[in-house]
Design an enzyme around this catalytic site. Structure first.
Site, PDB file in Angstrom:
ATOM      1  N   LYS A  17       0.814  -1.200   0.000  1.00 18.46           N
ATOM      2  CA  LYS A  17       0.000   0.000   0.000  1.00 18.46           C
ATOM      3  C   LYS A  17       0.852   1.256   0.000  1.00 18.46           C
ATOM      4  O   LYS A  17       0.363   2.363  -0.201  1.00 18.46           O
ATOM      5  CB  LYS A  17      -0.870   0.025   1.267  1.00 18.46           C
ATOM      6  CG  LYS A  17      -1.748  -1.177   1.444  1.00 18.46           C
ATOM      7  CD  LYS A  17      -2.383  -1.157   2.865  1.00 18.46           C
ATOM      8  CE  LYS A  17      -2.933  -2.490   3.222  1.00 18.46           C
ATOM      9  NZ  LYS A  17      -3.289  -2.568   4.653  1.00 18.46           N
ATOM     10  N   GLY A  18       2.149   1.084   0.248  1.00 20.16           N
ATOM     11  CA  GLY A  18       3.013   2.246   0.479  1.00 20.16           C
ATOM     12  C   GLY A  18       3.161   3.203  -0.691  1.00 20.16           C
ATOM     13  O   GLY A  18       3.561   4.347  -0.526  1.00 20.16           O
ATOM     14  N   ASP A  48      14.009  -0.832   1.248  1.00 18.63           N
ATOM     15  CA  ASP A  48      14.894  -1.010   2.410  1.00 18.63           C
ATOM     16  C   ASP A  48      15.940  -2.074   2.071  1.00 18.63           C
ATOM     17  O   ASP A  48      16.951  -1.762   1.437  1.00 18.63           O
ATOM     18  CB  ASP A  48      14.009  -1.386   3.604  1.00 18.63           C
ATOM     19  CG  ASP A  48      14.759  -1.407   4.914  1.00 18.63           C
ATOM     20  OD1 ASP A  48      15.453  -2.407   5.176  1.00 18.63           O
ATOM     21  OD2 ASP A  48      14.674  -0.428   5.669  1.00 18.63           O
ATOM     22  N   LYS A  97      16.891   3.389   0.682  1.00 21.37           N
ATOM     23  CA  LYS A  97      17.876   3.297   1.769  1.00 21.37           C
ATOM     24  C   LYS A  97      19.032   2.434   1.266  1.00 21.37           C
ATOM     25  O   LYS A  97      19.118   1.244   1.585  1.00 21.37           O
ATOM     26  CB  LYS A  97      17.244   2.643   2.996  1.00 21.37           C
ATOM     27  CG  LYS A  97      15.996   3.336   3.519  1.00 21.37           C
ATOM     28  CD  LYS A  97      15.574   2.656   4.814  1.00 21.37           C
ATOM     29  CE  LYS A  97      14.156   2.953   5.193  1.00 21.37           C
ATOM     30  NZ  LYS A  97      13.724   2.134   6.356  1.00 21.37           N
ATOM     31  N   PHE A 103      13.735   4.439  10.148  1.00 18.07           N
ATOM     32  CA  PHE A 103      12.368   4.056   9.833  1.00 18.07           C
ATOM     33  C   PHE A 103      11.518   5.298   9.650  1.00 18.07           C
ATOM     34  O   PHE A 103      11.429   6.129  10.538  1.00 18.07           O
ATOM     35  CB  PHE A 103      11.792   3.170  10.941  1.00 18.07           C
ATOM     36  CG  PHE A 103      10.564   2.452  10.480  1.00 18.07           C
ATOM     37  CD1 PHE A 103      10.671   1.223   9.824  1.00 18.07           C
ATOM     38  CD2 PHE A 103       9.313   3.024  10.653  1.00 18.07           C
ATOM     39  CE1 PHE A 103       9.533   0.579   9.356  1.00 18.07           C
ATOM     40  CE2 PHE A 103       8.174   2.366  10.185  1.00 18.07           C
ATOM     41  CZ  PHE A 103       8.286   1.146   9.540  1.00 18.07           C
ATOM     42  N   VAL A 104      10.931   5.428   8.483  1.00 15.77           N
ATOM     43  CA  VAL A 104      10.165   6.636   8.183  1.00 15.77           C
ATOM     44  C   VAL A 104       8.686   6.326   7.971  1.00 15.77           C
ATOM     45  O   VAL A 104       8.316   5.204   7.629  1.00 15.77           O
ATOM     46  CB  VAL A 104      10.752   7.383   6.964  1.00 15.77           C
ATOM     47  CG1 VAL A 104      12.081   8.011   7.307  1.00 15.77           C
ATOM     48  CG2 VAL A 104      10.902   6.463   5.758  1.00 15.77           C
ATOM     49  N   ASP A 121       3.797   3.423   6.434  1.00 11.83           N
ATOM     50  CA  ASP A 121       3.136   3.131   7.714  1.00 11.83           C
ATOM     51  C   ASP A 121       4.079   2.589   8.766  1.00 11.83           C
ATOM     52  O   ASP A 121       5.179   2.128   8.486  1.00 11.83           O
ATOM     53  CB  ASP A 121       2.043   2.080   7.511  1.00 11.83           C
ATOM     54  CG  ASP A 121       2.637   0.681   7.334  1.00 11.83           C
ATOM     55  OD1 ASP A 121       3.494   0.518   6.445  1.00 11.83           O
ATOM     56  OD2 ASP A 121       2.275  -0.228   8.104  1.00 11.83           O
ATOM     57  N   ARG A 133      -0.126   6.651   7.397  1.00 11.04           N
ATOM     58  CA  ARG A 133      -0.022   6.753   5.928  1.00 11.04           C
ATOM     59  C   ARG A 133      -0.550   8.086   5.411  1.00 11.04           C
ATOM     60  O   ARG A 133      -0.159   8.549   4.350  1.00 11.04           O
ATOM     61  CB  ARG A 133      -0.811   5.621   5.254  1.00 11.04           C
ATOM     62  CG  ARG A 133      -0.246   4.231   5.503  1.00 11.04           C
ATOM     63  CD  ARG A 133      -0.905   3.242   4.545  1.00 11.04           C
ATOM     64  NE  ARG A 133      -0.723   1.856   4.965  1.00 11.04           N
ATOM     65  CZ  ARG A 133       0.331   1.101   4.638  1.00 11.04           C
ATOM     66  NH1 ARG A 133       1.296   1.609   3.916  1.00 11.04           N
ATOM     67  NH2 ARG A 133       0.412  -0.148   5.047  1.00 11.04           N
TER      68      ARG A 133
HETATM   69  P1  IMP Z   1      12.402  -4.388   1.815  1.00  5.41           P
HETATM   70  O1  IMP Z   1      11.842  -5.647   1.235  1.00  5.41           O
HETATM   71  O2  IMP Z   1      13.315  -4.637   2.977  1.00  5.41           O
HETATM   72  O3  IMP Z   1      13.009  -3.452   0.804  1.00  5.41           O
HETATM   73  O4  IMP Z   1      11.239  -3.638   2.533  1.00  5.41           O
HETATM   74  C1  IMP Z   1      10.296  -3.011   1.864  1.00  5.41           C
HETATM   75  C2  IMP Z   1       9.024  -2.967   2.650  1.00  5.41           C
HETATM   76  O5  IMP Z   1       9.233  -2.860   4.084  1.00  5.41           O
HETATM   77  C3  IMP Z   1       8.345  -1.735   2.237  1.00  5.41           C
HETATM   78  O6  IMP Z   1       7.494  -1.986   1.134  1.00  5.41           O
HETATM   79  C4  IMP Z   1       7.627  -1.317   3.491  1.00  5.41           C
HETATM   80  O7  IMP Z   1       6.400  -1.998   3.579  1.00  5.41           O
HETATM   81  C5  IMP Z   1       8.508  -1.804   4.619  1.00  5.41           C
HETATM   82  N1  IMP Z   1       9.450  -0.753   5.085  1.00  5.41           N
HETATM   83  C6  IMP Z   1      10.796  -0.775   5.030  1.00  5.41           C
HETATM   84  N2  IMP Z   1      11.331   0.336   5.552  1.00  5.41           N
HETATM   85  C7  IMP Z   1      10.296   1.103   5.925  1.00  5.41           C
HETATM   86  C8  IMP Z   1      10.207   2.416   6.524  1.00  5.41           C
HETATM   87  O8  IMP Z   1      11.191   3.121   6.814  1.00  5.41           O
HETATM   88  N3  IMP Z   1       8.949   2.864   6.761  1.00  5.41           N
HETATM   89  C9  IMP Z   1       7.832   2.169   6.456  1.00  5.41           C
HETATM   90  N4  IMP Z   1       7.865   0.937   5.907  1.00  5.41           N
HETATM   91  C10 IMP Z   1       9.091   0.421   5.634  1.00  5.41           C
HETATM   92 MG    MG Z   2       4.534  -1.609   6.069  1.00  7.01          MG
END
Ligand code: IMP
Ligand code: MG
Length: 184
Positions: free
Chosen positions: A50-51, A110, A138, A159-160, A166, A172
């Site tokens: 949903k982000g 992330d 990041k 963490f943002v 969210d 959100r």
């Molecule tokens: P990744 O698979 O580690 O890149 O994480 C991506 C998912 O983790 C994102 O789509 C978000 O749902 C969540 N996420 C990672 N970092 C953050 C953050 O700083 N704020 C909010 N959600 C995050």
């Molecule tokens: Mg999330």
């Protein structure tokens, strides 16, 4: 900047990191760049729910091209499971992307595992090209090599929240990007 009443509302306090103007200016630039890079195409933007929602809604209004919109959903863990790396995924199967120019649109990258998994799924559909667009990246958190062509902002390991992002499904709707203030 702090919102008042965060505790009364059951929210953790947070502080401003990227204000609305700054985000708006950056999204305008990204839109221009995409408009120029895809000037002869009708790209398909695939939003990662949903982000992506707030960012995507702004971004598409700055892309001056015909485009199509699709969505996939992904979560990096389930509510009932603490196991990281359990990516719950849905949505892309029915989208015809063969021969299309695809832009995957994320709110935040992330470790990069979520977007890499989506990229792999989309590549199976034989698109003409695929690129990643994210509001927040990041880079120091990536766990494998990842080419992100369009990024709004690069942050460190923090963490943002807000602008679609969210913490336990809240925040959100904040019209800016903030950082949670952890209790000392
Ligand atoms: P990744 O698979 O580690 O890149 O994480 C991506 C998912 O983790 C994102 O789509 C978000 O749902 C969540 N996420 C990672 N970092 C953050 C953050 O700083 N704020 C909010 N959600 C995050
Ligand atoms: Mg999330």
């Amino acid at each position: 900047m702090n919102y008042e009443n965060t505790e009364k509302l059951g929210l953790k306090p947070f502080e401003l990191l990227l204000n609305q103007d700054r985000i708006g200016r950056r999204i305008t630039e990204l839109g221009r760049q995409i408009t120029s890079d895809y000037s002869k195409e009708t790209p398909v933007l695939v939003g990662v729910l949903k982000g992506c929602v707030v960012f995507l809604a702004d971004l598409i209004r700055h892309i001056k091209l015909p485009l199509e919109l699709e969505f996939v959903s992904a979560a990096s863990y389930r509510r009932d499971s603490r196991r990281e790396g359990q990516i719950v995924y849905g949505g892309a199967v029915a989208i015809p992307l063969e021969g299309r120019h695809v832009l995957i649109v994320e709110g935040v990258v992330d470790s990069g595992r979520t977007v890499s998994m989506i990229l792999a799924e989309i590549n199976k559909m034989k698109p003409a090209s695929v690129e990643i667009v994210t509001l927040i990246d990041k880079p120091i958190c990536h766990r494998s090599r990842l080419d992100i062509k369009y990024r709004g902002f690069s942050l460190g390991n923090e963490f943002v929240i807000g602008y679609g992002l969210d913490n336990t499904q809240k925040y959100r709707n904040l019209p800016f990007v903030g950082r949670l203030i952890e209790p000392k």
